[in-house]
Write an enzyme that holds these catalytic residues in place. Structure first.
Site: not given
Length: 318
Positions: A259, A285-287
């Site tokens: 991320d 990552g972020h999700f």
């Protein structure tokens, strides 16, 4: 091992398979507004409240909920102004994280939930910390997934972005914030940003669902107002950190290390205040919950099993 052999193995050793429970799609009135939430699992079991981030809703947990619901009672709300919850006119209602937290707290109270584990991602952190500060006695444990509470987790450029959004309310700068809630940005600067070369891991249902609730200028304005308010969260970080130092909640940190928005240093920073926290930096990552729901669920099951065991031992010792 085949599915048949897995079942046979579980039966032979007396292990009950945690089959997913049905997910229900409900509304609860909170201060005159309809708040939507997904609910699954037996309410007599430990409750997990899942708080979503930008630009999503409880839909982001559609794969995680079944993985938890056989063992836990799961609640996943849509914030006021997001998803299927009411979207009061942002020209009449000023959207802030204080406002979102008020309705989440109201939902939890309205459902009669006395104690729960809180799962936070992205916007879920500023909502969740406000909820916890209001009712610290209700928190059994904390699960942090790319949910920032430290300057370590924000690059200087990211800090400057939020500061500018908050302090520069000019028409030009406000207009620039609307680019972050457009179709191209939601797809390519949010969901697909961290999965270059493996885009097929991300369901198009994610951005299709989010964009369905960002069709009008007023719906976009809701999110823009939250961008403008976000710098107040950064200023509240010391208060949140003091809460963690004092309360020492059992904490699981499962952080997508790829991320670039909420960087991995933000995950490690939690250990300064809650050194006994369990930390896992995963290849996502972020999700992360969109990429690795099974891996995250496995960590949650293992972590909460230990929390429940420790609670039972502490109760016996009294």
């Amino acid at each position: 091992m085949s599915l048949f052999l897995s079942i046979a193995y579980s039966v032979a050793f007396g292990q009950e398979l945690p089959w997913p429970a049905k997910t229900y799609y409900r509304y609860q009135e909170v201060e005159g507004k309809q708040i939507f939430f997904r609910e699954a699992g037996d309410p007599s079991k430990p409750t997990i409240v899942l708080l979503h981030g930008f630009p999503s809703s409880s839909h982001t947990y559609r794969e995680l909920i079944p993985l938890l619901s056989g063992t836990f009672h799961v609640i996943a709300p849509d914030y006021l102004g997001s998803g299927y919850s009411d979207h009061p006119d942002p020209d009449q209602t000023a959207y802030s994280f204080d406002l979102l937290a008020k309705y989440v707290s109201g939902l939890i109270a309205g459902l009669g939930i006395e104690r729960y584990t809180l799962y936070m991602q992205d916007f879920g952190a500023p909502v969740g910390y406000r909820v916890m500060l209001q009712q610290p006695q209700r928190i059994d444990a904390l699960i942090v997934q790319n949910a920032n509470a430290y300057l370590d987790g924000l690059t200087s450029a990211r800090q400057a972005f939020f500061r500018e959004a908050n302090q520069n309310r000019s028409a030009e700068n406000t207009a620039s914030l609307y680019t972050f809630v457009g179709r191209e940005a939601i797809i390519h600067k949010q969901y697909l940003r961290d999965v270059k070369g493996k885009e097929s891991i991300m369901s198009p249902d994610s951005w299709t669902h989010d964009l369905a609730f960002l069709q009008t200028d007023k719906d976009k304005k809701i999110q823009v107002q939250l961008f403008q308010d976000y710098y107040n969260n950064i200023q509240a970080y010391p208060k949140w950190q003091a809460f963690l130092r004092k309360q020492q909640p059992p904490t699981l940190i499962v952080w997508g290390k790829n991320d670039p928005a909420f960087i991995a240093e933000g995950a490690r920073a939690y250990l300064k205040d809650i050194p006994k926290a369990e930390l896992h930096l995963i290849d996502a990552g972020h999700f992360a919950v969109e990429e690795k729901p099974v891996e995250i669920a496995q960590y949650i099951h293992g972590f909460l099993q230990k929390v429940v065991k420790q609670a039972h031992e502490a109760a016996k010792a009294q």
